[in-house]
Design a protein around this motif. Sequence first.
Motif, PDB file in Angstrom:
ATOM      1  N   ASP A 189      -7.751   3.062   7.712  1.00 59.10           N
ATOM      2  CA  ASP A 189      -6.621   2.595   6.907  1.00 59.10           C
ATOM      3  C   ASP A 189      -5.280   2.686   7.622  1.00 59.10           C
ATOM      4  N   ILE A 190      -5.257   3.235   8.824  1.00 58.23           N
ATOM      5  CA  ILE A 190      -3.991   3.455   9.524  1.00 58.23           C
ATOM      6  C   ILE A 190      -3.146   2.180   9.636  1.00 58.23           C
ATOM      7  N   MET A 220       0.854  -1.199   0.000  1.00 55.36           N
ATOM      8  CA  MET A 220       0.000   0.000   0.000  1.00 55.36           C
ATOM      9  C   MET A 220       0.877   1.232   0.000  1.00 55.36           C
ATOM     10  N   THR A 221       0.607   2.164  -0.891  1.00 51.13           N
ATOM     11  CA  THR A 221       1.364   3.414  -0.922  1.00 51.13           C
ATOM     12  C   THR A 221       0.772   4.405   0.068  1.00 51.13           C
ATOM     13  N   ILE A 222       1.586   5.306   0.516  1.00 53.51           N
ATOM     14  CA  ILE A 222       1.143   6.296   1.501  1.00 53.51           C
ATOM     15  C   ILE A 222       1.645   7.669   1.082  1.00 53.51           C
ATOM     16  N   ARG A 223       0.787   8.648   1.183  1.00 58.02           N
ATOM     17  CA  ARG A 223       1.168  10.014   0.830  1.00 58.02           C
ATOM     18  C   ARG A 223       1.827  10.670   2.037  1.00 58.02           C
ATOM     19  N   GLY A 234      -9.075  -0.771  -0.284  1.00 60.91           N
ATOM     20  CA  GLY A 234     -10.119  -0.606  -1.269  1.00 60.91           C
ATOM     21  C   GLY A 234     -10.241  -1.763  -2.242  1.00 60.91           C
ATOM     22  N   ASP A 235      -9.261  -2.647  -2.249  1.00 59.81           N
ATOM     23  CA  ASP A 235      -9.302  -3.813  -3.127  1.00 59.81           C
ATOM     24  C   ASP A 235     -10.123  -4.960  -2.542  1.00 59.81           C
ATOM     25  N   VAL A 244      -2.785  -6.876   6.404  1.00 65.60           N
ATOM     26  CA  VAL A 244      -3.657  -6.127   7.299  1.00 65.60           C
ATOM     27  C   VAL A 244      -4.673  -5.292   6.519  1.00 65.60           C
ATOM     28  N   ALA A 245      -4.438  -5.060   5.228  1.00 62.48           N
ATOM     29  CA  ALA A 245      -5.394  -4.313   4.423  1.00 62.48           C
ATOM     30  C   ALA A 245      -6.752  -5.006   4.414  1.00 62.48           C
TER      31      ALA A 245
END
Length: 274
Positions: A176-177, A1-4, A95-96, A193-194
């Motif tokens: 989402d944390i 997962m990418t993070i901004r 979200g997947d 964990v997603a």
Amino acid sequence: MTIRSKPLTALSTDPTGGMLGLSLPPGSLVSETYDGPWSEPLLWVADGTAAPGAWAQYLPARDAAGLQPVLLQDEPRVEEWWDGELDPGMMSDPGDHRAEEVLTLFWEAAVADTSEGEEDEGETIAPFTTGWPGLASPEGTVADPDTVAADVADALTENWLESPRPALVPVGRAADIPAAIGWSGPVNYENDVARLCAVLRSWEDRFGARVIALSYARLDLSVAAPPQTPDEALAVAAEHFAFCPDNIWQGYETIRLYAEEALVGNTHWTFWWD
């Protein structure tokens, strides 16, 4: 997962967050396990422990800079577990996944494990059968989620967590944390964990739940619209059994007892994985 992490990158040159409209105490940026030349910070963690009111104090960071507040429990046996233990690259995107599909698979696995370890798994999961019972109906929000979250955070700080550290995570929603920072607390139960975060999103939508605190293998949520009757709680308890079977196996033994004693009217949900 990418993070901004642009808000966090700004903190590297502006530690108090003044340019973001913040006034942060001394703290540090934490990067993923692989701290190479292209790694970006995942979260900011305060140097000091949280006092009552700390979670609410950091809410402006969410509104001003998209930084979600969370408490991190610094455990004696695994001090500063977030330093060197985070790997968001191993996570997919919440979200997947669909919450009901995730819970169905988890339910089937938990029931199978129960049947192997119990003489009568029917008593553990009664009144449900081995088939997934479906999602609990959403409750009407009875309180402001942020107000309830602040109250639960204060109760955790005062009574349950010994040395929580305020932290900020650049992610769109609190659910989402765990995936965003690459938390591995449930690793003996679920590596990605997603998938759990997809369920947290659903609870956020249906029950006004918020991720409040993370420990090495523990997750604490606030709940603005908890179930108010035993029947309502029973439906939610089935989801909890799928999400974290240890909640029932290690303490309550049956879903019905867990529903009655841990969920009716309770604005604080906690999960711990062995």
